[in-house]
Scaffold this motif. Structure first.
Motif, PDB file in Angstrom:
ATOM      1  N   TYR A   1       0.814  -1.219   0.000  1.00  0.00           N
ATOM      2  CA  TYR A   1       0.000   0.000   0.000  1.00  0.00           C
ATOM      3  C   TYR A   1       0.849   1.271   0.000  1.00  0.00           C
ATOM      4  CZ  TYR A   1      -3.744  -3.230   1.162  1.00  0.00           C
ATOM      5  OH  TYR A   1      -4.635  -4.277   1.147  1.00  0.00           O
ATOM      6  N   ALA A   2       2.037   1.181   0.540  1.00  0.00           N
ATOM      7  CA  ALA A   2       2.889   2.366   0.656  1.00  0.00           C
ATOM      8  C   ALA A   2       3.664   2.658  -0.620  1.00  0.00           C
ATOM      9  CB  ALA A   2       3.864   2.192   1.823  1.00  0.00           C
ATOM     10  N   VAL A   3       3.712   1.710  -1.535  1.00  0.00           N
ATOM     11  CA  VAL A   3       4.584   1.829  -2.708  1.00  0.00           C
ATOM     12  C   VAL A   3       4.330   3.094  -3.533  1.00  0.00           C
ATOM     13  CG1 VAL A   3       5.130   0.795  -4.952  1.00  0.00           C
ATOM     14  CG2 VAL A   3       5.142  -0.618  -2.892  1.00  0.00           C
ATOM     15  N   PRO A   4       3.114   3.396  -3.977  1.00  0.00           N
ATOM     16  CA  PRO A   4       2.931   4.582  -4.834  1.00  0.00           C
ATOM     17  C   PRO A   4       3.291   5.892  -4.144  1.00  0.00           C
ATOM     18  CG  PRO A   4       1.015   3.132  -4.930  1.00  0.00           C
ATOM     19  CD  PRO A   4       1.845   2.663  -3.783  1.00  0.00           C
ATOM     20  N   ILE A   5       2.885   6.020  -2.870  1.00  0.00           N
ATOM     21  CA  ILE A   5       3.172   7.262  -2.141  1.00  0.00           C
ATOM     22  C   ILE A   5       4.670   7.392  -1.879  1.00  0.00           C
ATOM     23  CG2 ILE A   5       2.591   8.655  -0.126  1.00  0.00           C
ATOM     24  CD1 ILE A   5       0.283   7.957  -2.099  1.00  0.00           C
ATOM     25  N   ALA A   6       5.319   6.261  -1.588  1.00  0.00           N
ATOM     26  CA  ALA A   6       6.770   6.284  -1.392  1.00  0.00           C
ATOM     27  C   ALA A   6       7.474   6.716  -2.668  1.00  0.00           C
ATOM     28  CB  ALA A   6       7.259   4.904  -0.947  1.00  0.00           C
ATOM     29  N   ALA A   7       6.984   6.254  -3.804  1.00  0.00           N
ATOM     30  CA  ALA A   7       7.590   6.627  -5.087  1.00  0.00           C
ATOM     31  C   ALA A   7       7.424   8.118  -5.351  1.00  0.00           C
ATOM     32  CB  ALA A   7       6.955   5.809  -6.209  1.00  0.00           C
ATOM     33  N   ILE A   8       6.218   8.638  -5.139  1.00  0.00           N
ATOM     34  CA  ILE A   8       5.981  10.073  -5.321  1.00  0.00           C
ATOM     35  C   ILE A   8       6.868  10.881  -4.390  1.00  0.00           C
ATOM     36  CG2 ILE A   8       4.277  11.924  -5.006  1.00  0.00           C
ATOM     37  CD1 ILE A   8       2.111   9.921  -5.866  1.00  0.00           C
ATOM     38  N   SER A   9       6.957  10.456  -3.156  1.00  0.00           N
ATOM     39  CA  SER A   9       7.737  11.198  -2.152  1.00  0.00           C
ATOM     40  C   SER A   9       9.215  11.221  -2.502  1.00  0.00           C
ATOM     41  CB  SER A   9       7.528  10.560  -0.777  1.00  0.00           C
ATOM     42  OG  SER A   9       6.166  10.547  -0.413  1.00  0.00           O
ATOM     43  N   ALA A  10       9.748  10.072  -2.923  1.00  0.00           N
ATOM     44  CA  ALA A  10      11.172  10.001  -3.270  1.00  0.00           C
ATOM     45  C   ALA A  10      11.492  10.918  -4.447  1.00  0.00           C
ATOM     46  CB  ALA A  10      11.556   8.560  -3.592  1.00  0.00           C
ATOM     47  N   VAL A  11      10.680  10.840  -5.492  1.00  0.00           N
ATOM     48  CA  VAL A  11      10.947  11.663  -6.680  1.00  0.00           C
ATOM     49  C   VAL A  11      10.757  13.141  -6.367  1.00  0.00           C
ATOM     50  CG1 VAL A  11      10.212  12.166  -9.042  1.00  0.00           C
ATOM     51  CG2 VAL A  11      10.340   9.798  -8.257  1.00  0.00           C
ATOM     52  N   PHE A  12       9.791  13.454  -5.524  1.00  0.00           N
ATOM     53  CA  PHE A  12       9.611  14.857  -5.126  1.00  0.00           C
ATOM     54  C   PHE A  12      10.874  15.381  -4.446  1.00  0.00           C
ATOM     55  CE2 PHE A  12       8.352  18.107  -2.010  1.00  0.00           C
ATOM     56  CZ  PHE A  12       7.788  19.033  -2.874  1.00  0.00           C
ATOM     57  N   LEU A  13      11.461  14.553  -3.579  1.00  0.00           N
ATOM     58  CA  LEU A  13      12.709  14.951  -2.915  1.00  0.00           C
ATOM     59  C   LEU A  13      13.820  15.155  -3.949  1.00  0.00           C
ATOM     60  CD1 LEU A  13      14.288  15.515  -0.331  1.00  0.00           C
ATOM     61  CD2 LEU A  13      14.724  13.050  -0.148  1.00  0.00           C
ATOM     62  N   PHE A  14      13.869  14.293  -4.971  1.00  0.00           N
ATOM     63  CA  PHE A  14      14.873  14.465  -6.022  1.00  0.00           C
ATOM     64  C   PHE A  14      14.706  15.819  -6.717  1.00  0.00           C
ATOM     65  CE2 PHE A  14      14.677   9.579  -6.677  1.00  0.00           C
ATOM     66  CZ  PHE A  14      15.430   9.387  -5.526  1.00  0.00           C
ATOM     67  N   PHE A  15      13.470  16.211  -6.978  1.00  0.00           N
ATOM     68  CA  PHE A  15      13.224  17.498  -7.638  1.00  0.00           C
ATOM     69  C   PHE A  15      13.580  18.666  -6.717  1.00  0.00           C
ATOM     70  CE2 PHE A  15      11.092  15.226 -10.946  1.00  0.00           C
ATOM     71  CZ  PHE A  15      11.072  16.091 -12.040  1.00  0.00           C
ATOM     72  N   VAL A  16      13.301  18.509  -5.421  1.00  0.00           N
ATOM     73  CA  VAL A  16      13.670  19.558  -4.465  1.00  0.00           C
ATOM     74  C   VAL A  16      15.180  19.740  -4.449  1.00  0.00           C
ATOM     75  CG1 VAL A  16      13.737  20.190  -2.018  1.00  0.00           C
ATOM     76  CG2 VAL A  16      11.624  19.290  -3.018  1.00  0.00           C
ATOM     77  N   LEU A  17      15.895  18.628  -4.361  1.00  0.00           N
ATOM     78  CA  LEU A  17      17.359  18.712  -4.340  1.00  0.00           C
ATOM     79  C   LEU A  17      17.898  19.204  -5.676  1.00  0.00           C
ATOM     80  CD1 LEU A  17      18.192  15.375  -2.458  1.00  0.00           C
ATOM     81  CD2 LEU A  17      18.200  17.696  -1.528  1.00  0.00           C
ATOM     82  N   GLY A  18      17.247  18.752  -6.767  1.00  0.00           N
ATOM     83  CA  GLY A  18      17.698  19.167  -8.096  1.00  0.00           C
ATOM     84  C   GLY A  18      17.481  20.642  -8.370  1.00  0.00           C
ATOM     85  N   SER A  19      16.560  21.252  -7.631  1.00  0.00           N
ATOM     86  CA  SER A  19      16.274  22.675  -7.850  1.00  0.00           C
ATOM     87  C   SER A  19      17.458  23.563  -7.482  1.00  0.00           C
ATOM     88  CB  SER A  19      15.043  23.094  -7.038  1.00  0.00           C
ATOM     89  OG  SER A  19      15.297  22.991  -5.640  1.00  0.00           O
ATOM     90  N   TYR A  20      18.405  22.988  -6.740  1.00  0.00           N
ATOM     91  CA  TYR A  20      19.592  23.768  -6.367  1.00  0.00           C
ATOM     92  C   TYR A  20      20.632  23.784  -7.483  1.00  0.00           C
ATOM     93  CZ  TYR A  20      17.756  23.848  -1.619  1.00  0.00           C
ATOM     94  OH  TYR A  20      16.978  24.063  -0.513  1.00  0.00           O
ATOM     95  N   ALA A  21      20.405  23.027  -8.548  1.00  0.00           N
ATOM     96  CA  ALA A  21      21.332  23.027  -9.679  1.00  0.00           C
ATOM     97  C   ALA A  21      21.279  24.368 -10.404  1.00  0.00           C
ATOM     98  CB  ALA A  21      20.987  21.890 -10.640  1.00  0.00           C
TER      99      ALA A  21
END
Length: 704
Positions: free
Chosen positions: A379-399
């Motif tokens: 049950y946690a898989v889709p939300i975990a995937a969204i959350s992980a990728v969102f964090l990648f975009f947050v970190l990537g915004s510093y590029a």
């Protein structure tokens, strides 16, 4: 609506691009699921009727129900009614695809999980689009659609209600989030309809729907309590979750939609209707009891507390056992690092977009898997995937450059995908049965009628239905106190007792209108409760008065049962009055051994000194009672060679030559019905008739 709920910047992704991204993610998910097909296509042992067979036992539960609707093959099976009524969405959607597609039922049930479950990419992407983060959704869909746990329960051949479970959970979440964004009556009504449909496909997940709804109510009270759409939401969704006929609920929702759109209700009346609807929902759904019952079921690790003390199946099911953090992490995100990234990402996601707090039950149930078992990780898989990728975009915004940001996201997404795809490549799960076993059941189908019963362990119940069109006492959903009955039959050292119990059990089951046999026979939890030990002793007598025979009874004894036979024995190796377990019988099976001429090494510190006939069990030494070689000659006839050694010894060794396997077992196991009938074909001709003799499975017909 407050701007910071969903963000104030419009998503630059056009509808055309959105559809393209959804299509690409869907194809990716589907192609990854085809890996299993490519690995086993053409494998003769996994094929029946020119098609690969499915790889989950439970699939045959739904498949038999569909088969009965189409061909009328299992009308006497009392369990099929529950399949069609408890999971009508699964049964009738399968029937729909069978009717409109030019494929066999076997092909439909094989590929349907892959095509249905891959639709998860749609709500994942649409949810993130609500927050103007469509690209987050695309990359998350790649991960979430094939992540370890979700793949395992939705792969090709995993024909089960699981293919709808998470998909529809996330669709409901999308509806709830859409309500918060659009404040629209039609959106509320559509979400209500989705809630009505959900339990038709997966009723076990209602507790999660309730949890998300309760969080929505709290959220609305905190931020939107003065707005009309708050009351509209409570009224319609409370009706959607009532325990009444689903068609009636949909009618009520449409009626409420019509009335509320008239805008003739002041807030006082809306408030009264909302309170009334919510109170009816709370008491009607009994949600606290439902949630606590679900939790207690999966945390239970013992025997029953009231009446006779039957051993509970829950503690033998791997997916219901406690799991370590690493297993939980792998199942949700593919790795420990991945799940930590996901959890951190979820916290940041909720801080940035607070409506995402509605997904907390899905994340929470994933964490609960540490205590509740493997099945909750999915049950946690889709939300975990969204959350992980969102964090990648947050970190990537510093590029500094935009391309650097997207390169970073692509690399990190690939890093998340890698362990999951590696798992999929190595996850070569076999079909439920081998072709030869299905051939045995197919042959049984030609000699048995639809009213006959085949007695076997519950793991094999559903496939027996599907391929032999006969009935069973226990199966994948009905493995309760009657496990004791089947376990006792298979482990009994008295063939008379086993035969008598078989007849009594089946006739009692039918005459009692399919009540639990063990409870009926022993009058469990009543003032007239019997002593089961005395009753079972009486069954050992040839003079025991049996009920009139109304149907044929068969025993299905597959070779694969040897792998779980000690576990099967647990259910009858117990004093039902006290709950005290009997002495654990000794049973050891291995097909990995080494013979150096002087000693045979069986693994796990077990070996046999051939010169002295001494068995070494770690540091212990013991003599053996007998050494038996059993095998089949070229004509298929069984040959036995028994070497008696020490009559006072407790353990015997059986070399199953045709299977290249060894068994080391004590007298109770050696003399059990299953060992005697399957391995030695040593049976009382007055009690049983060997009607199908195959190395993969033997079928005996009861003669009394």
């Amino acid at each position: 609506m407050k701007k910071n709920e969903f963000g104030s910047v419009e998503d630059p992704i056009s509808m055309k691009t959105l559809m393209l991204l959804i299509g690409l993610a869907y194809l990716f998910s589907l192609m990854i699921r085809m890996i299993w097909v490519f690995q086993f296509q053409g494998t003769e042992g996994f094929t029946w009727n020119s098609e690969l067979m499915i790889n989950t036992n439970d699939g045959y539960y739904f498949a038999t129900a569909v088969k009965d609707v189409i061909f009328g093959t299992n009308g006497a099976n009392p369990q099929l009614f529950s399949a069609a009524t408890s999971y009508p969405g699964v049964v009738y959607s399968t029937l729909f695809f069978y009717k409109i597609l030019p494929f066999s039922l076997d092909t439909i049930i094989l590929y349907m999980p892959a095509f249905i479950s891959s639709l998860i990419v749609i709500p994942i992407i649409l949810i993130t689009r609500l927050f103007h983060q469509t690209w987050v959704g695309f990359f998350a869909a790649l991960i979430g659609s094939i992540a370890w746990s979700y793949y395992n329960r939705t792969m090709v051949g995993y024909y089960d209600s699981d293919m709808f479970a998470v998909l529809m959970q996330v669709l409901v979440l999308y509806g709830l989030l859409s309500i918060l964004k659009y404040h629209n009556l039609v959106t509320i009504a559509l979400t209500g309809v989705m809630m009505v449909l959900y339990p038709l496909f997966y009723p076990q997940g209602l507790s999660l729907i309730y949890a998300m709804y309760m969080i929505l109510i709290v959220y609305l009270l905190l931020y939107h309590r003065k707005e009309d759409f708050f009351y509209h939401t409570v009224i319609i969704l409370s009706v959607a979750l009532l325990m009444i006929n689903p068609y009636l609920k949909i009618g009520l929702i449409l009626g409420l939609l019509f009335l509320l759109k008239q805008q003739k209700f002041d807030q006082k009346l809306l408030f009264s209707l909302a309170i009334g609807s919510f109170v009816v929902f709370l008491f009607g759904a009994n949600i606290v009891n439902l949630i606590m019952t679900k939790i207690s079921v999966y945390l239970d690790r013992g025997t029953e507390d009231v009446g006779l003390k039957f051993f509970q199946v829950i503690q033998t099911v791997r997916e219901a056992g406690q799991i370590p953090f690493e297993v939980m992490a792998n199942r949700i995100s593919g790795s420990v690092v991945g799940v930590i990234v996901s959890l951190v990402g979820y916290i940041i996601l909720v801080i940035k977009y607070r409506p995402f707090i509605l997904a907390l039950p899905l994340i929470g149930i994933g964490v609960f898997s540490l205590w509740g078992g493997l099945r909750f990780t999915v049950y946690a898989v889709p939300i975990a995937a969204i959350s992980a990728v969102f964090l990648f975009f947050v970190l990537g915004s510093y590029a500094k450059e935009k391309w650097q940001k997207y390169l970073f996201v692509v690399v990190m997404t690939a890093a998340m995908l890698y362990p999951n795809i590696t798992h999929i490549l190595g996850y070569k799960v076999p079909t439920v049965f081998m072709k030869q076993e299905v051939a045995v059941l197919d042959k049984l189908n030609t000699m048995a009628s639809g009213e006959d019963y085949t007695l076997a362990w519950w793991d094999y119940g559903y496939p027996i239905w599907y391929y032999s069109d006969t009935n069973t006492l226990i199966d994948g959903s009905k493995h309760h106190n009657d496990n004791f009955i089947i376990s006792k039959i298979l482990n009994s050292t008295s063939q008379v007792q086993a035969a008598n119990l078989s007849r009594v059990a089946v006739e009692t089951y039918v005459s009692s209108k399919y009540a639990t046999v063990a409870d009926t026979l022993f009058k469990n939890k009543t003032e007239a409760q019997l002593n089961p030990n005395h009753y079972l002793e009486q069954l050992e007598s040839d003079d025991f008065e049996l009920p009139k025979s109304t149907r044929d009874i068969y025993l299905f004894l597959p070779n694969r049962l040897l792998n779980i036979f000690p576990t099967v024995g647990l259910f009858s190796n117990i004093d039902l009055q006290t709950g005290i377990k009997g002495k654990q019988p000794f049973f050891y099976k291995t097909d990995r051994f080494k013979d150096d001429g002087g000693r045979v090494y069986f693994g796990n510190g077990v070996s046999l000194d051939k010169s002295t006939s001494t068995l070494h069990l770690g540091q212990q030494k013991t003599s053996i009672k007998r050494f038996t070689i059993v095998g089949y000659d070229q004509s298929g006839n069984l040959s036995k060679k028994v070497q008696s050694l020490n009559p006072n010894a407790e353990l015997s060794i059986i070399f199953m030559q045709s299977y290249n396997s060894f068994l080391i077992l004590d007298e109770s196991m050696y003399n059990s019905l299953f060992i005697q009938l399957f391995i030695f074909e040593n049976y009382d001709k007055d009690l049983f008739d060997l009607v199908i003799n195959d190395p993969y499975a033997k079928v005996y017909k009861l003669k009394r």
